[in-house]
Design a protein around this motif. Structure first.
Motif, short mmCIF file in Angstrom:
data_model
loop_
_atom_site.label_atom_id
_atom_site.label_comp_id
_atom_site.label_asym_id
_atom_site.label_seq_id
_atom_site.Cartn_x
_atom_site.Cartn_y
_atom_site.Cartn_z
N UNK A 15 19.50 5.09 16.31
CA UNK A 15 19.00 6.19 17.53
C UNK A 15 20.23 7.30 17.84
N UNK A 16 21.71 7.09 17.40
CA UNK A 16 22.49 8.39 16.99
C UNK A 16 22.48 9.06 15.84
N UNK A 17 22.06 8.41 15.12
CA UNK A 17 21.62 9.12 13.87
C UNK A 17 21.07 10.58 13.97
N UNK A 18 19.86 10.34 14.63
CA UNK A 18 18.79 10.96 15.24
C UNK A 18 19.51 11.99 16.25
N UNK A 19 20.01 11.64 16.92
CA UNK A 19 21.26 12.79 17.70
C UNK A 19 22.53 13.40 17.46
N UNK A 20 22.68 13.48 16.15
CA UNK A 20 23.68 13.42 15.75
C UNK A 20 23.68 15.00 15.78
N UNK A 21 23.23 15.73 15.29
CA UNK A 21 22.72 17.32 15.73
C UNK A 21 22.07 18.30 16.27
N UNK A 22 22.14 17.27 17.13
CA UNK A 22 21.37 17.75 18.47
C UNK A 22 20.81 16.94 19.84
N UNK A 23 21.20 17.39 21.54
CA UNK A 23 20.69 16.47 22.00
C UNK A 23 19.69 17.15 23.21
N UNK A 24 18.67 16.05 23.66
CA UNK A 24 17.78 16.39 24.35
C UNK A 24 17.73 15.62 25.86
N UNK A 46 22.80 -1.24 16.53
CA UNK A 46 21.52 -1.54 17.06
C UNK A 46 21.77 -0.50 17.75
N UNK A 47 22.41 1.01 17.72
CA UNK A 47 22.93 1.61 18.20
C UNK A 47 22.31 3.25 17.35
N UNK A 48 22.57 2.94 16.01
CA UNK A 48 22.94 3.14 15.00
C UNK A 48 22.20 5.07 14.84
N UNK A 82 0.57 -0.75 0.21
CA UNK A 82 -0.14 -0.01 -0.20
C UNK A 82 0.80 1.45 -0.30
N UNK A 83 2.20 1.28 -0.42
CA UNK A 83 2.94 2.28 -0.22
C UNK A 83 4.01 2.68 0.67
N UNK A 84 3.75 1.45 2.18
CA UNK A 84 4.71 2.24 3.33
C UNK A 84 5.50 0.81 2.97
N UNK A 85 6.30 2.18 4.40
CA UNK A 85 7.91 1.27 4.44
C UNK A 85 7.74 1.17 6.01
N UNK A 86 8.49 -0.52 5.90
CA UNK A 86 8.46 -1.20 7.19
C UNK A 86 10.21 -1.53 7.34
N UNK A 87 10.94 -1.37 8.33
CA UNK A 87 11.91 -1.44 8.98
C UNK A 87 11.67 -1.40 10.57
N UNK A 88 12.69 -3.24 10.46
CA UNK A 88 12.54 -4.03 11.25
C UNK A 88 14.46 -4.32 11.85
N UNK A 89 13.68 -3.37 12.97
CA UNK A 89 15.53 -4.13 14.23
C UNK A 89 14.92 -5.37 14.93
N UNK A 90 15.95 -5.44 14.87
CA UNK A 90 15.82 -6.95 16.16
C UNK A 90 16.89 -6.78 16.86
N UNK A 91 16.80 -6.64 18.25
CA UNK A 91 17.94 -5.98 18.97
C UNK A 91 18.33 -7.60 19.54
N UNK A 92 17.90 -8.24 20.09
CA UNK A 92 18.92 -9.50 20.75
C UNK A 92 18.62 -10.51 19.58
#
Length: 774
Positions: free
Chosen positions: A563-572, A559-561, A485-495
């Motif tokens: 998350x780090x990509x989202x935080x690369x330009x700003x920390x909160x 696994x953290x890539x 239907x045009x969506x995108x799914x990224x599956x990340x398996x932590x363990x």
């Protein structure tokens, strides 16, 4: 281990305890014989066989065996069906069955029973004992069930018999008062420690009844051990009925004995060896074989007499064996002195023992582990249904709770926001699935996934320890449909890569990481593996550091890539975390936080220099200013820890670090903590905290006050814009405590956050911090 010879004091304890158990065993054995519709001598024979044979051959030193109340229903039915002499044969065959089970070493399965069930069983037995014996204390007779005893209790309370009630009350008073007598001072202290409380209680009640010639029922013994005794005969009936009867007696008695053994093992004093359950089952089998051969009741480990044995001070199996010897001597001689013991006094002793079995402290411990339902189910089942039925009910409840925990699944959508940009864009959804993903959790997962808008970009985190085929199919079919239907799914398996391996068809068992290679394990725990990688016996610190970086790249970076990509330009970050530089304190571990959560300031002793301090240092103040004014952090935490070297240096007056000039200047900021420690009154309790622990905790309180010396920060705290929190990490237990500012003490972190935040700083509760320089 080489067995040591029992000391004279231990033998004296065992001798006194055996007589107490003997006094308890006599009325119980006779009463169970009556309830089982067997000859009175059968109860005494079972007590002798259980005491001597099971005591010598068994594997639980302090467990007392004999006729068991939990078997009365079974035995009474067998007597009615096959007759008494045939029932003795069934008891003998049940003992042989137990011997076979013991030789097969199957007794260890008793350890699989949850402590919640064991303690529930003990509490249920205690309740049954209390309900039955209260009637005897009041001069009446117990009914055949706990429910009937409870129903008849109000009438018994309204119309008690005075003499038995007074004797029972006297016994209870002596038992309760004896435990509160001073034991450590004066000439009588050592003597009092040698005498168990039940002995003077029974003796005083007996002397009172005899001297005043009170009208109270007393122990009634048969004239001779052989009165009403007959040799066993073979039972007549269907083979499967006889086999079922043998298995019922053998298995029920075995389970009751093993559960009792596990319970007694938990109560054993220091120095008493653990129970050998396989040997105990062999001992029970031998005792039942002997008891059945001689015409006695079935034998089992009994919690009432075992508890009396432990409470009376027994330390070896000599007490159990001697109690059987006393029963034998009594049965042969019919001692007139014992016949003077009032039954109400013995019943009062059992009431006290029954109440002690209902230990409320166990309930508090079980509530922390969320196992209280199994405890109460077992307790109620034992009272209403019987011992075996109650234990089975408790095991069933525990199994259902374990199944629920094993299949627990958490599904949540953490965020659902549009992608920023000028042009309209589809929403982005972050879905997290945690736990065990089986067919039982498929409805829960699909219900949430179906709410995802068509065309949305979905980040699906599968933090699962297992995924079955039904769950894989549900997720995979949804993914295919959503992408169609045009969506995108990224599956990340932590363990484990359950989904990935199912897609590729590689369904072999996932490889487990080597032991102790978790990212939070110290390097020292992984040194061998690093040495193997570097092919050398010596590993330099830099090589170990690089080995850790390589492990991060291989295991964690992917696994953290995102998350780090989202935080690369700003920390909160959410919190400012001030703690010690001690290498054993890892803030992200003890707060279960990740990148971007904590803004951390670390220094020696987790100190906060006071505003206007003569020893100028702006490092902490600069961190606080940036955190609150630029990052808009609303919570500041000061976290101390046990065995802090900085606090130890303060206690020593700074002499150990005089040669370290920079450190000595820095530690002057801790002088207010030291002064506060010296002004505080140390506790006189034996369990009082050591001086260093007290100073470490007081230091956290003082640093929170030091933060309030900054006027601009104090204003924001008073306005409720900033919250101050105190934490304390005990390194040995790895537990974290939180400061209760109102009480001035550190308490365990609650399982669920209280409304309004229980750790919020209260100036009214603790008072304002005063100015001044260290």
């Amino acid at each position: 281990m080489t067995p040591t010879k029992p000391s004279v004091s231990v033998l004296r304890r065992d001798l006194l305890a055996s007589f107490v158990v003997f006094l308890v065993a006599i009325p119980l054995s006779l009463g169970i014989a009556v309830a089982s519709e067997a000859p009175l001598a059968a109860g005494l024979i079972a007590a002798i066989a259980g005491g001597i044979v099971a005591g010598l051959a068994g594997g639980s030193p302090l467990q007392v065996s004999g006729p068991a109340a939990g078997l009365t229903v079974i035995v009474a039915e067998l007597v009615q069906t096959y007759g008494w002499r045939a029932t003795c044969t069934i008891t003998l065959l049940g003992g042989l069955l137990q011997l076979a089970l013991g030789a097969g070493r199957v007794a260890r399965t008793a350890l699989a029973v949850s402590p919640a069930v064991v303690h529930g069983m003990l509490a249920g037995v205690g309740a049954v004992i209390v309900l039955a014996q209260v009637h005897v204390v009041l001069g009446g007779s117990p009914q055949r069930s706990a429910v009937a005893n409870l129903r008849e209790l109000p009438g018994q309370l309204l119309h008690p018999q005075s003499h038995p009630a007074l004797l029972g009350g006297l016994t209870i008073l002596v038992l309760l008062g004896w435990s509160r007598l001073p034991r450590g001072e004066g000439r009588l202290g050592p003597a009092l420690r040698l005498v168990p409380g039940p002995l003077p209680a029974i003796a005083l009640a007996t002397l009172t009844a005899w001297s005043l010639d009170w009208n109270a029922s007393r122990v009634d013994l048969p004239r001779s051990l052989l009165d009403g005794w007959h040799a066993p005969v073979l039972p007549h009936g269907s083979l499967h009925g006889i086999v079922g009867a043998v298995m019922a007696v053998g298995l029920v008695a075995a389970v009751e004995s093993l559960l009792c053994s596990v319970a007694v093992d938990r109560m054993r004093p220091a120095g008493v060896p653990h129970a050998d359950l396989d040997r105990e089952l062999l001992g029970q089998g031998a005792a039942n074989a002997v008891s059945g051969l001689l015409g006695g009741l079935p034998v089992a480990g009994v919690i009432v007499r075992s508890t009396a044995n432990v409470e009376a001070g027994a330390r070896t199996r000599a007490s159990t064996v001697l109690h059987g010897v006393w029963v034998l001597v009594l049965a042969l001689s019919c001692g007139p002195v014992v016949e003077q013991v009032p039954l109400s006094a013995l019943a009062a002793l059992l009431v006290v023992l029954g109440v002690r079995l209902m230990d409320t402290a166990r309930v508090r411990d079980l509530r922390h582990h969320r196992e209280a339902p199994a405890y109460f189910a077992t307790l109620v089942g034992v009272v209403l249904l019987g011992l075996g039925e109650g234990v089975l009910l408790g095991i069933g409840v525990m199994a259902m709770m374990a199944l629920r925990r094993l299949t627990r699944l958490s599904v949540r959508a953490e965020e659902l926001v549009p992608v920023p940009g000028d042009a309209p864009a589809p929403p982005r959804c972050h879905v997290v699935v945690e736990g065990t993903l089986t067919f039982l959790g498929v409805p829960k997962v699909t219900r949430l996934l179906q709410d995802v808008p068509p065309g949305a970009s979905v980040d699906l985190d599968l933090n699962v320890d297992f995924m079955d085929h039904a769950a894989f199919e549900a997720i995979h079919e949804w993914r295919v449909a959503h992408e169609r239907q045009g969506g995108r799914v990224d599956i990340d398996e932590v363990h484990e890569t359950w989904y990935e391996r199912a897609v590729t068809g590689e369904m072999s068992s996932p490889r487990k990481p080597p032991p102790q290679t978790r990212w939070w394990a110290p390097w020292g725990n992984r040194r061998r593996r690093s040495e193997a990688e570097l092919d050398g016996p010596e590993v330099s610190p830099s090589a170990l550091l690089l080995a850790g970086v390589r492990e991060y790249h291989g295991r964690t970076a992917r696994l953290v890539r995102p998350i780090m990509a989202e935080l690369a330009m700003e920390q909160k970050p959410e919190h400012l975390f001030i703690t010690c530089v001690d290498s054993r304190v890892v803030p992200n571990i003890i707060t279960a936080s990740g990148p971007g959560d904590l803004f951390i300031n670390r220094n020696v002793g987790n100190l906060v220099p006071r505003h206007g301090s003569r020893t100028a240092d702006d490092s902490v103040a600069a961190t606080v200013e940036y955190a609150t004014n630029v990052l808009d952090i609303r919570t500041i935490t000061v976290c101390g820890h046990s065995n802090c070297g900085a606090m130890a240096a303060l206690l020593a007056g700074g002499t150990e670090v005089e040669h370290l000039h920079g450190l000595s200047r820095w530690l002057k900021h801790g002088n207010h903590s030291l002064a506060r420690y010296l002004a505080a009154e140390p506790s006189a309790e034996p369990s009082a905290e050591p001086p260093l622990t007290r100073l470490c905790k007081i230091n956290v309180m003082q640093q929170l006050d030091n933060l309030l010396t900054y006027p601009w920060l104090r204003e924001r705290v008073e306005a409720g814009e900033i919250e101050l929190v105190g934490l304390y990490l005990d390194l040995q237990s790895a537990n974290v405590q939180i400061l209760d500012r109102a009480a001035g003490t550190f308490v365990p972190v609650p399982e669920e956050a209280p409304d309004g935040g229980g750790a919020r700083t209260s100036l009214d509760a603790h008072g304002p911090a005063t100015g001044g320089a260290p």
